[in-house]
Scaffold this motif. Structure first.
Motif, short mmCIF file in Angstrom:
data_model
loop_
_atom_site.label_atom_id
_atom_site.label_comp_id
_atom_site.label_asym_id
_atom_site.label_seq_id
_atom_site.Cartn_x
_atom_site.Cartn_y
_atom_site.Cartn_z
N HIS A 1 -6.57 15.95 0.59
CA HIS A 1 -7.87 15.37 0.25
C HIS A 1 -9.03 16.31 0.51
O HIS A 1 -10.16 16.01 0.12
N GLU B 1 -6.36 10.29 0.36
CA GLU B 1 -5.90 9.97 -0.98
C GLU B 1 -4.62 9.18 -0.88
O GLU B 1 -3.57 9.70 -0.52
N SER B 2 -4.72 7.88 -1.19
CA SER B 2 -3.57 7.00 -1.10
C SER B 2 -3.64 5.97 -2.22
O SER B 2 -4.63 5.24 -2.33
N ASP B 3 -2.61 5.93 -3.07
CA ASP B 3 -2.60 4.98 -4.17
C ASP B 3 -2.56 3.54 -3.68
O ASP B 3 -3.10 2.64 -4.33
N GLU B 4 -1.93 3.30 -2.54
CA GLU B 4 -1.75 1.93 -2.06
C GLU B 4 -2.95 1.43 -1.26
O GLU B 4 -3.39 0.29 -1.43
N LYS B 5 -3.51 2.27 -0.39
CA LYS B 5 -4.55 1.79 0.52
C LYS B 5 -5.92 2.42 0.30
O LYS B 5 -6.92 1.91 0.78
N GLY B 6 -5.96 3.52 -0.43
CA GLY B 6 -7.21 4.25 -0.56
C GLY B 6 -8.06 3.79 -1.72
O GLY B 6 -7.57 3.19 -2.68
#
Length: 312
Positions: free
Chosen positions: A83, A102-107
């Motif tokens: 990130h 950078e997180s698809d689930e939590k970000g």
């Protein structure tokens, strides 16, 4: 003969004057900024989960930010912190959503909506509007960021001014060290490379001791190829939280963060959370100053003295 010589001189002067200006070119992925016909930076509307500036080029076109993860690893770079993308503006806790990692689930994601203004010439300006979305696609807030390009006594600067705009609900920037206006310096510039990289704040505090301290400015300089170059970030007195805390690390992270009080100053201090109500705005102002030489050689203190007099 005299007339011909005069014409040649006038033509040469006009050509030089035209060359020493900024030019911004629209690209499919953003904008490219040139100065004096040479690349200075690119405004990418999307890299990972946010807009960034990459590359950031200094004197003689030397790169001041790391290549990874936009390109392959450069000298003395590590494939860590995906990130940390060149230069960016995000925060790790906004109404509970993490926009830093950078997180698809939590970000969360910061999504470019439009360029409201693009001008070039003797100076240049980019004004962009972005929306901040949580993992469910809800709009948490918007930001309007204004990037003004110019010169201060021969040194390139970018005035990076951000206005946070809530929607119909309050937005809270939470107390966390993971923020906010940041960059990751070139691998050879970082202190940990042991090649001469140095961090200095306005009190003369250096390297790891500058982490978590409040300061009007911080300078990070070091070698790139055969030249000592640096980037100073100056915090304007009208900016929220001035003088800001600094999340600046010897491995190359360099970030101004006015919100991370508990991480920086201790739990006995009041929390750094700040809530912006609908109809209000929050303004953050920074100058990124590109220079040759050390902090003293570039007279960063003098540059700040001039910058703090700049009106919005």
């Amino acid at each position: 003969m005299i007339r011909m010589l005069t014409l040649l001189l006038v033509t040469a002067c006009a050509s030089t004057c035209l060359a020493q200006t900024y030019e911004i070119v629209q690209e499919d992925d953003g904008l490219t900024v040139h100065y004096d016909g040479k690349l200075l930076t690119r405004y990418l509307t999307k890299s990972g989960t946010k807009p960034i500036l990459y590359p950031l080029l200094g004197p003689d076109g030397l790169p001041l930010t790391r290549r990874y993860p936009i390109e392959s690893l450069g000298d003395h770079e590590r494939d860590d912190h995906i990130h940390h993308r060149s230069m960016w503006f995000t925060h790790g806790k906004v109404n509970g959503t993490d926009f830093w990692l950078e997180s698809d689930e939590k970000g969360g994601k910061i999504i470019h909506e439009e360029f409201e203004k693009v001008t070039d010439g003797e100076t240049a300006q980019i004004v962009a509007l972005n929306r901040w979305e949580d993992p469910e696609g809800n709009v948490v807030c918007r930001d309007r960021r204004s990037l003004t390009f110019g010169q201060d006594e021969g040194q390139q600067y970018i005035d990076y001014d951000v206005t946070i705009i809530p929607g119909d609900k309050p937005v809270t920037f939470g107390d966390t060290k993971e923020g906010t206006f940041g960059m990751r310096v070139a691998g050879t510039m970082k202190v940990d490379a042991k090649l001469g990289g140095t961090i200095v704040n306005d009190k003369g505090t250096k390297n790891k001791d500058a982490w978590g301290k409040q300061s009007a400015w911080v300078d990070y300089y070091g070698p790139v190829k055969d030249k000592t170059v640096g980037v100073a970030i100056l915090n304007h007195p009208s900016s929220y939280g001035y003088p800001t805390y600094w999340h600046v690390r010897t491995y190359g992270l360099f970030a101004a963060n006015p919100f991370g009080v508990h991480d920086f100053a201790g739990k006995d201090k009041p929390a750094g959370d700040h809530t912006i109500e609908p109809g209000e705005e929050l303004n953050l102002r920074y100058r990124v100053l590109i220079h040759e030489g050390t902090t003293e050689e570039a007279d960063i203190a003098g540059a700040f003295a001039r910058y703090e007099k700049v009106k919005k």
